[in-house]
Design a protein around this motif. Structure first.
Motif, mmCIF file in Angstrom:
data_model
loop_
_atom_site.group_PDB
_atom_site.id
_atom_site.type_symbol
_atom_site.label_atom_id
_atom_site.label_comp_id
_atom_site.label_asym_id
_atom_site.label_seq_id
_atom_site.Cartn_x
_atom_site.Cartn_y
_atom_site.Cartn_z
ATOM 1 N N LEU A 1 0.839 -1.202 0.000
ATOM 2 C CA LEU A 1 0.000 0.000 0.000
ATOM 3 C C LEU A 1 0.874 1.253 0.000
ATOM 4 N N ILE A 2 1.911 1.248 0.795
ATOM 5 C CA ILE A 2 2.839 2.386 0.840
ATOM 6 C C ILE A 2 3.569 2.515 -0.492
ATOM 7 N N ASP A 3 3.902 1.388 -1.119
ATOM 8 C CA ASP A 3 4.511 1.437 -2.462
ATOM 9 C C ASP A 3 3.627 2.224 -3.421
ATOM 10 N N ARG A 4 2.321 1.921 -3.413
ATOM 11 C CA ARG A 4 1.381 2.611 -4.327
ATOM 12 C C ARG A 4 1.263 4.092 -3.971
ATOM 13 N N LEU A 5 1.218 4.392 -2.668
ATOM 14 C CA LEU A 5 1.145 5.795 -2.242
ATOM 15 C C LEU A 5 2.408 6.550 -2.642
ATOM 16 N N GLU A 6 3.544 5.888 -2.549
ATOM 17 C CA GLU A 6 4.813 6.518 -2.923
ATOM 18 C C GLU A 6 4.860 6.751 -4.440
ATOM 19 N N GLU A 7 4.415 5.770 -5.216
ATOM 20 C CA GLU A 7 4.387 5.911 -6.677
ATOM 21 C C GLU A 7 3.483 7.055 -7.115
ATOM 22 N N SER A 8 2.424 7.302 -6.346
ATOM 23 C CA SER A 8 1.480 8.382 -6.667
ATOM 24 C C SER A 8 1.893 9.722 -6.081
ATOM 25 N N GLY A 9 2.979 9.735 -5.321
ATOM 26 C CA GLY A 9 3.476 10.995 -4.787
ATOM 27 C C GLY A 9 2.854 11.446 -3.483
ATOM 28 N N TRP A 10 2.114 10.574 -2.789
ATOM 29 C CA TRP A 10 1.470 10.951 -1.530
ATOM 30 C C TRP A 10 2.420 10.844 -0.344
ATOM 31 N N VAL A 11 3.351 9.881 -0.399
ATOM 32 C CA VAL A 11 4.294 9.677 0.701
ATOM 33 C C VAL A 11 5.696 9.484 0.132
ATOM 34 N N ARG A 12 6.673 9.585 1.023
ATOM 35 C CA ARG A 12 8.058 9.267 0.667
ATOM 36 C C ARG A 12 8.650 8.489 1.832
ATOM 37 N N ARG A 13 9.585 7.637 1.506
ATOM 38 C CA ARG A 13 10.296 6.877 2.529
ATOM 39 C C ARG A 13 11.667 7.498 2.729
ATOM 40 N N ALA A 14 12.129 7.432 3.969
ATOM 41 C CA ALA A 14 13.472 7.918 4.307
ATOM 42 C C ALA A 14 14.070 6.939 5.319
ATOM 43 N N PRO A 15 15.373 6.754 5.263
ATOM 44 C CA PRO A 15 16.004 5.844 6.231
ATOM 45 C C PRO A 15 15.768 6.325 7.665
ATOM 46 N N ALA A 16 15.522 5.367 8.539
ATOM 47 C CA ALA A 16 15.335 5.688 9.957
ATOM 48 C C ALA A 16 16.690 5.889 10.613
ATOM 49 N N PRO A 17 16.889 7.008 11.289
ATOM 50 C CA PRO A 17 18.169 7.224 11.979
ATOM 51 C C PRO A 17 18.398 6.124 13.020
ATOM 52 N N GLY A 18 19.574 5.550 12.992
ATOM 53 C CA GLY A 18 19.920 4.547 13.989
ATOM 54 C C GLY A 18 19.455 3.131 13.682
ATOM 55 N N ASP A 19 18.716 2.928 12.564
ATOM 56 C CA ASP A 19 18.274 1.582 12.219
ATOM 57 C C ASP A 19 18.329 1.428 10.704
ATOM 58 N N ARG A 20 19.383 0.801 10.227
ATOM 59 C CA ARG A 20 19.586 0.665 8.781
ATOM 60 C C ARG A 20 18.494 -0.152 8.105
ATOM 61 N N ARG A 21 17.807 -0.993 8.881
ATOM 62 C CA ARG A 21 16.777 -1.862 8.292
ATOM 63 C C ARG A 21 15.432 -1.170 8.147
ATOM 64 N N ALA A 22 15.206 -0.083 8.844
ATOM 65 C CA ALA A 22 13.876 0.540 8.896
ATOM 66 C C ALA A 22 13.811 1.794 8.040
ATOM 67 N N ASN A 23 12.615 2.029 7.520
ATOM 68 C CA ASN A 23 12.314 3.269 6.806
ATOM 69 C C ASN A 23 11.233 4.024 7.562
ATOM 70 N N LEU A 24 11.347 5.335 7.542
ATOM 71 C CA LEU A 24 10.277 6.185 8.051
ATOM 72 C C LEU A 24 9.408 6.583 6.876
ATOM 73 N N VAL A 25 8.123 6.636 7.101
ATOM 74 C CA VAL A 25 7.185 7.033 6.054
ATOM 75 C C VAL A 25 6.709 8.443 6.373
ATOM 76 N N HIS A 26 6.863 9.334 5.393
ATOM 77 C CA HIS A 26 6.489 10.740 5.559
ATOM 78 C C HIS A 26 5.472 11.131 4.495
ATOM 79 N N LEU A 27 4.567 12.018 4.882
ATOM 80 C CA LEU A 27 3.666 12.612 3.897
ATOM 81 C C LEU A 27 4.446 13.572 3.017
ATOM 82 N N THR A 28 3.989 13.720 1.789
ATOM 83 C CA THR A 28 4.554 14.758 0.930
ATOM 84 C C THR A 28 3.624 15.966 0.987
ATOM 85 N N ASP A 29 4.046 17.047 0.379
ATOM 86 C CA ASP A 29 3.225 18.260 0.364
ATOM 87 C C ASP A 29 1.970 18.113 -0.501
#
Length: 173
Positions: free
Chosen positions: A72-100
């Motif tokens: 679901l997040i993949d589809r939201l990211e492809e449509s420009g609704w969210v972006r993923r960013a690496p989580a500080p301190g955890d190389r395995r995790a991504n943070l999900v952020h809203l876009t403008d």
């Protein structure tokens, strides 16, 4: 137990779930022009309240399995609704952020929700709606507290609840 205590349509759990389902369906109908599915809007609404969540934390909050949420997040990211960013301190995790992209729509979505609530509670005085919201808030808090108790203790009140309901039914019969 006869009468209203046996009617599923008057059961609080059934009613809360059914009203929530109907609210979601009507909200979807009112905002269909935006092009988001209910599941997508659900994720965006949670991120709007608490942006920058890990996918794992978001999955827990939404009661979803991580893999379907990831798609679901993949589809939201492809449509420009969210972006993923690496989580500080955890190389395995991504943070999900809203876009403008969502920001210009927030007021329209809030207005749609406010109008829906006005329509849903039409005919009820504002005081009763406030009391209803307060009752739901208390129930939510109680359920959260129960979830943190050991299982044996959390279930000990079920028999008490049924006994109180049976006693009330006998009194009203």
């Amino acid at each position: 137990m006869n009468g209203r205590h046996n009617r599923i349509d008057l059961n609080p759990g059934y009613l809360v779930n059914d009203v929530a389902r109907l609210l979601r369906r009507e909200f979807d109908r009112r905002v269909k022009h935006i092009g988001l599915t209910r599941a997508q809007w659900f994720v965006l609404a949670h991120l709007y309240r608490n942006d920058g969540r890990t996918q794992r934390a978001l999955a827990d909050e939404l009661d979803m399995e991580p893999a379907p949420l990831g798609r679901l997040i993949d589809r939201l990211e492809e449509s420009g609704w969210v972006r993923r960013a690496p989580a500080p301190g955890d190389r395995r995790a991504n943070l999900v952020h809203l876009t403008d992209k969502l920001l210009p729509l927030i007021e329209d979505l809030r207005a749609a929700a406010d109008n829906l609530y006005k329509d849903a509670f039409k005919g009820l005085p504002a005081k009763r709606v406030e009391e209803f919201i307060e009752a739901l808030t208390i129930a939510k808090s109680n359920l959260i507290d129960l979830g943190s108790e050991p299982v044996g203790r959390a279930f000990s009140g079920v028999d008490d609840l049924h006994r109180v309901q049976r006693k009330a039914a006998k009194k009203n019969a």
